[in-house]
Write a protein that holds these residues in place. Sequence first.
Motif, PDB file in Angstrom:
ATOM      1  N   ALA A   1       0.885  -1.371   0.142  1.00  0.00           N
ATOM      2  CA  ALA A   1      -0.191   0.067  -0.095  1.00  0.00           C
ATOM      3  C   ALA A   1       0.854   1.205  -0.179  1.00  0.00           C
ATOM      4  O   ALA A   1       0.344   2.355   0.423  1.00  0.00           O
ATOM      5  CB  ALA A   1      -0.851   0.061   1.145  1.00  0.00           C
ATOM      6  N   ALA A   2       1.914   1.222  -0.435  1.00  0.00           N
ATOM      7  CA  ALA A   2       2.881   2.296  -0.245  1.00  0.00           C
ATOM      8  C   ALA A   2       2.395   3.574  -1.067  1.00  0.00           C
ATOM      9  O   ALA A   2       1.868   3.206  -2.410  1.00  0.00           O
ATOM     10  CB  ALA A   2       4.469   1.877  -1.075  1.00  0.00           C
ATOM     11  N   VAL A   3       2.334   4.558  -0.845  1.00  0.00           N
ATOM     12  CA  VAL A   3       1.949   5.759  -1.434  1.00  0.00           C
ATOM     13  C   VAL A   3       3.151   6.400  -2.228  1.00  0.00           C
ATOM     14  O   VAL A   3       4.036   7.163  -1.586  1.00  0.00           O
ATOM     15  CB  VAL A   3       1.084   6.708  -0.492  1.00  0.00           C
ATOM     16  CG1 VAL A   3       0.783   8.097  -1.053  1.00  0.00           C
ATOM     17  CG2 VAL A   3       0.216   6.147   0.382  1.00  0.00           C
ATOM     18  N   GLU A   4       2.937   6.425  -3.372  1.00  0.00           N
ATOM     19  CA  GLU A   4       4.019   7.179  -4.451  1.00  0.00           C
ATOM     20  C   GLU A   4       3.930   8.580  -4.048  1.00  0.00           C
ATOM     21  O   GLU A   4       3.071   9.376  -4.147  1.00  0.00           O
ATOM     22  CB  GLU A   4       3.636   6.922  -5.860  1.00  0.00           C
ATOM     23  CG  GLU A   4       4.118   5.290  -6.415  1.00  0.00           C
ATOM     24  CD  GLU A   4       3.833   5.047  -7.737  1.00  0.00           C
ATOM     25  OE1 GLU A   4       3.614   4.036  -7.974  1.00  0.00           O
ATOM     26  OE2 GLU A   4       3.947   6.234  -8.468  1.00  0.00           O
ATOM     27  N   PRO A   5       5.328   9.080  -4.008  1.00  0.00           N
ATOM     28  CA  PRO A   5       5.568  10.426  -4.038  1.00  0.00           C
ATOM     29  C   PRO A   5       5.052  11.263  -5.489  1.00  0.00           C
ATOM     30  O   PRO A   5       5.056  10.385  -6.387  1.00  0.00           O
ATOM     31  CB  PRO A   5       6.894  10.858  -3.928  1.00  0.00           C
ATOM     32  CG  PRO A   5       7.646   9.387  -3.869  1.00  0.00           C
ATOM     33  CD  PRO A   5       6.401   8.495  -4.241  1.00  0.00           C
ATOM     34  N   LYS A   6       4.365  12.476  -5.272  1.00  0.00           N
ATOM     35  CA  LYS A   6       3.836  12.888  -6.546  1.00  0.00           C
ATOM     36  C   LYS A   6       4.841  13.686  -7.306  1.00  0.00           C
ATOM     37  O   LYS A   6       5.789  14.232  -6.789  1.00  0.00           O
ATOM     38  CB  LYS A   6       2.729  14.016  -6.174  1.00  0.00           C
ATOM     39  CG  LYS A   6       1.365  13.225  -5.967  1.00  0.00           C
ATOM     40  CD  LYS A   6       0.072  13.994  -6.277  1.00  0.00           C
ATOM     41  CE  LYS A   6      -1.006  13.293  -6.252  1.00  0.00           C
ATOM     42  NZ  LYS A   6      -1.446  12.580  -4.957  1.00  0.00           N
ATOM     43  N   LEU A   7       4.905  13.355  -8.731  1.00  0.00           N
ATOM     44  CA  LEU A   7       5.974  14.166  -9.540  1.00  0.00           C
ATOM     45  C   LEU A   7       5.238  15.518  -9.787  1.00  0.00           C
ATOM     46  O   LEU A   7       4.104  15.508 -10.228  1.00  0.00           O
ATOM     47  CB  LEU A   7       6.484  13.333 -10.576  1.00  0.00           C
ATOM     48  CG  LEU A   7       7.167  11.999 -10.237  1.00  0.00           C
ATOM     49  CD1 LEU A   7       7.193  10.984 -11.391  1.00  0.00           C
ATOM     50  CD2 LEU A   7       8.652  12.576  -9.917  1.00  0.00           C
TER      51      LEU A   7
ATOM     52  N   LYS B   1       9.113  -0.770  -2.281  1.00  0.00           N
ATOM     53  CA  LYS B   1       9.034  -1.826  -1.066  1.00  0.00           C
ATOM     54  C   LYS B   1      10.493  -1.825  -0.402  1.00  0.00           C
ATOM     55  O   LYS B   1      11.522  -1.608  -1.013  1.00  0.00           O
ATOM     56  CB  LYS B   1       9.109  -3.107  -1.843  1.00  0.00           C
ATOM     57  CG  LYS B   1       7.365  -3.581  -2.133  1.00  0.00           C
ATOM     58  CD  LYS B   1       7.481  -4.841  -2.848  1.00  0.00           C
ATOM     59  CE  LYS B   1       6.048  -4.977  -3.524  1.00  0.00           C
ATOM     60  NZ  LYS B   1       6.331  -6.037  -4.593  1.00  0.00           N
ATOM     61  N   ASN B   2      10.418  -1.676   0.891  1.00  0.00           N
ATOM     62  CA  ASN B   2      11.576  -1.802   1.624  1.00  0.00           C
ATOM     63  C   ASN B   2      12.610  -2.641   1.509  1.00  0.00           C
ATOM     64  O   ASN B   2      13.725  -2.449   1.078  1.00  0.00           O
ATOM     65  CB  ASN B   2      11.027  -1.637   3.128  1.00  0.00           C
ATOM     66  CG  ASN B   2      12.268  -1.183   4.200  1.00  0.00           C
ATOM     67  OD1 ASN B   2      12.609  -0.290   4.227  1.00  0.00           O
ATOM     68  ND2 ASN B   2      12.589  -2.226   4.929  1.00  0.00           N
ATOM     69  N   MET B   3      12.082  -3.893   1.176  1.00  0.00           N
ATOM     70  CA  MET B   3      13.017  -5.171   1.248  1.00  0.00           C
ATOM     71  C   MET B   3      13.699  -4.747  -0.053  1.00  0.00           C
ATOM     72  O   MET B   3      14.761  -5.825  -0.527  1.00  0.00           O
ATOM     73  CB  MET B   3      12.488  -6.330   1.344  1.00  0.00           C
ATOM     74  CG  MET B   3      11.218  -6.613   0.561  1.00  0.00           C
ATOM     75  SD  MET B   3      10.250  -8.350   0.589  1.00  0.00           S
ATOM     76  CE  MET B   3       9.465  -8.348  -0.738  1.00  0.00           C
ATOM     77  N   GLU B   4      13.226  -4.104  -1.145  1.00  0.00           N
ATOM     78  CA  GLU B   4      14.074  -4.201  -2.657  1.00  0.00           C
ATOM     79  C   GLU B   4      15.029  -3.362  -2.410  1.00  0.00           C
ATOM     80  O   GLU B   4      15.846  -3.171  -3.440  1.00  0.00           O
ATOM     81  CB  GLU B   4      13.126  -3.574  -3.487  1.00  0.00           C
ATOM     82  CG  GLU B   4      12.084  -4.287  -3.997  1.00  0.00           C
ATOM     83  CD  GLU B   4      12.493  -6.077  -4.562  1.00  0.00           C
ATOM     84  OE1 GLU B   4      13.498  -5.997  -4.916  1.00  0.00           O
ATOM     85  OE2 GLU B   4      11.629  -6.814  -4.548  1.00  0.00           O
ATOM     86  N   PHE B   5      15.462  -2.727  -1.311  1.00  0.00           N
ATOM     87  CA  PHE B   5      16.890  -2.085  -0.985  1.00  0.00           C
ATOM     88  C   PHE B   5      18.099  -2.971  -1.667  1.00  0.00           C
ATOM     89  O   PHE B   5      18.964  -2.652  -1.938  1.00  0.00           O
ATOM     90  CB  PHE B   5      16.861  -1.567   0.306  1.00  0.00           C
ATOM     91  CG  PHE B   5      18.267  -0.680   0.432  1.00  0.00           C
ATOM     92  CD1 PHE B   5      18.035   0.801   0.171  1.00  0.00           C
ATOM     93  CD2 PHE B   5      19.404  -1.064   1.161  1.00  0.00           C
ATOM     94  CE1 PHE B   5      19.005   1.473   0.326  1.00  0.00           C
ATOM     95  CE2 PHE B   5      20.415  -0.190   1.340  1.00  0.00           C
ATOM     96  CZ  PHE B   5      20.168   1.225   0.892  1.00  0.00           C
ATOM     97  N   THR B   6      17.967  -4.378  -1.289  1.00  0.00           N
ATOM     98  CA  THR B   6      18.803  -5.220  -1.972  1.00  0.00           C
ATOM     99  C   THR B   6      18.971  -4.904  -3.343  1.00  0.00           C
ATOM    100  O   THR B   6      20.273  -5.347  -3.738  1.00  0.00           O
ATOM    101  CB  THR B   6      18.174  -6.678  -1.678  1.00  0.00           C
ATOM    102  OG1 THR B   6      17.331  -6.761  -0.355  1.00  0.00           O
ATOM    103  CG2 THR B   6      19.274  -7.756  -1.705  1.00  0.00           C
ATOM    104  N   THR B   7      17.877  -4.974  -4.001  1.00  0.00           N
ATOM    105  CA  THR B   7      18.193  -4.759  -5.523  1.00  0.00           C
ATOM    106  C   THR B   7      18.972  -3.332  -5.928  1.00  0.00           C
ATOM    107  O   THR B   7      19.707  -3.320  -6.832  1.00  0.00           O
ATOM    108  CB  THR B   7      16.799  -4.490  -6.112  1.00  0.00           C
ATOM    109  OG1 THR B   7      16.103  -5.667  -5.947  1.00  0.00           O
ATOM    110  CG2 THR B   7      16.950  -4.594  -7.856  1.00  0.00           C
ATOM    111  N   ILE B   8      18.811  -2.343  -5.087  1.00  0.00           N
ATOM    112  CA  ILE B   8      19.339  -1.160  -5.125  1.00  0.00           C
ATOM    113  C   ILE B   8      20.854  -1.278  -4.956  1.00  0.00           C
ATOM    114  O   ILE B   8      21.900  -0.877  -5.846  1.00  0.00           O
ATOM    115  CB  ILE B   8      18.944   0.037  -4.179  1.00  0.00           C
ATOM    116  CG1 ILE B   8      17.473   0.297  -4.377  1.00  0.00           C
ATOM    117  CG2 ILE B   8      19.591   1.312  -4.170  1.00  0.00           C
ATOM    118  CD1 ILE B   8      17.080   0.946  -5.622  1.00  0.00           C
ATOM    119  N   PHE B   9      21.318  -2.329  -3.934  1.00  0.00           N
ATOM    120  CA  PHE B   9      22.313  -2.692  -3.421  1.00  0.00           C
ATOM    121  C   PHE B   9      23.113  -3.297  -4.716  1.00  0.00           C
ATOM    122  O   PHE B   9      24.467  -3.028  -5.106  1.00  0.00           O
ATOM    123  CB  PHE B   9      22.055  -3.552  -2.418  1.00  0.00           C
ATOM    124  CG  PHE B   9      23.262  -3.556  -1.449  1.00  0.00           C
ATOM    125  CD1 PHE B   9      23.453  -2.412  -0.545  1.00  0.00           C
ATOM    126  CD2 PHE B   9      24.266  -4.553  -1.104  1.00  0.00           C
ATOM    127  CE1 PHE B   9      24.364  -2.211   0.394  1.00  0.00           C
ATOM    128  CE2 PHE B   9      25.366  -4.445  -0.058  1.00  0.00           C
ATOM    129  CZ  PHE B   9      25.301  -3.134   0.576  1.00  0.00           C
TER     130      PHE B   9
END
Length: 329
Positions: free
Chosen positions: A195-201, A306-314
């Motif tokens: 349910a993450a709310v995307e920041p508006k561009l 998604k918080n856990m996708e920080f792994t992908t950023i890594f």
Amino acid sequence: MAEKRVIPFDCIPVVASRTITINNQDYLLTNDAMYTFYERSKGEFSPFFLAIRDEKKILGCKCTKCGIVRIPPFLTTCPDCDFAPTELVEVGQVGKMLSTPPVTYFATSMFLDIAPYGRGRVILDGADTAMSVNLFTTTGILVPGLIKKGTEVKVIFRDERIGEVTDIFCVPTSELTPEQVAKKGLQQSEVNWEAAVEPKLPRATNKDVTAYKEALKEMQAIAAEINKNERCRKDIAGWKRDIQVKTTGGEFAIEINDGDFNIIDKQVKSPDFVMVCPDPKTLPDGLAYRGAITDSVIMKKLWISKNMEFTTIFKLDRMARSLARSKKE
Ligand SMILES: [Zn+2]
């Protein structure tokens, strides 16, 4: 859940050797192992861990004389009351942060799969002392300031519990429904992590569109290099993600598929996660090793759903580093 090992596979060295030179003399170093395994008793803390694992309850110890409730229940007698005995009591599963938790992004290998996480102390309802907990958010990436001193949080129980304090963690109650806040033993799978709310561009100007097109071109050029680079391919081996990236001037997709890395000018139907970065240069800068993408996340220039996708950023950062290194050699 996949069987987890006491020593993560990643930490076990490969069979290999290398030569080092000291005072013009070559010496051979060989990887070897020395290991000991042991079982550790939780001793008189056992009821606390068993209650978490089997009953989804948090126990404290209450002094039979002064009534102070300490969690975790680490005392069987009260030092303030001439060692009067304590008794186990159940405490609430909602509490307030005692201090603003720092956020760990670069965890050790043991905690890599749960980073980023906050680490702080919470005073649960009915308790007089604070308990250390890990903190997460359901609103996307955990950034500093999202959970502060005084923030009301709720204990969440992992679906797979093994009797460790990491079986529980907290999220802000503001992210839950009143029913969820009231429910005892609320589990991870009952919480909506999507349910993450995307920041508006902001609305795109011609300049933004031009910047987006330039960034896309640069990224596609980098992607072509990455695909030809064995070291980079290894960094994303076995990894598969479809990512939708939204910038002010336009959107694109990143496809990671077991060593293949592609930047495509398209919409992904059901992305694994979404990145929002107003400045389209954020990603090409990261991929070209002109600044880490992880830093952009921490600095709030790049949001991920998604918080856990920080792994992908890594992994993206590691790939950028591999490419830069290959070019140097
Ligand atoms: Zn006491």
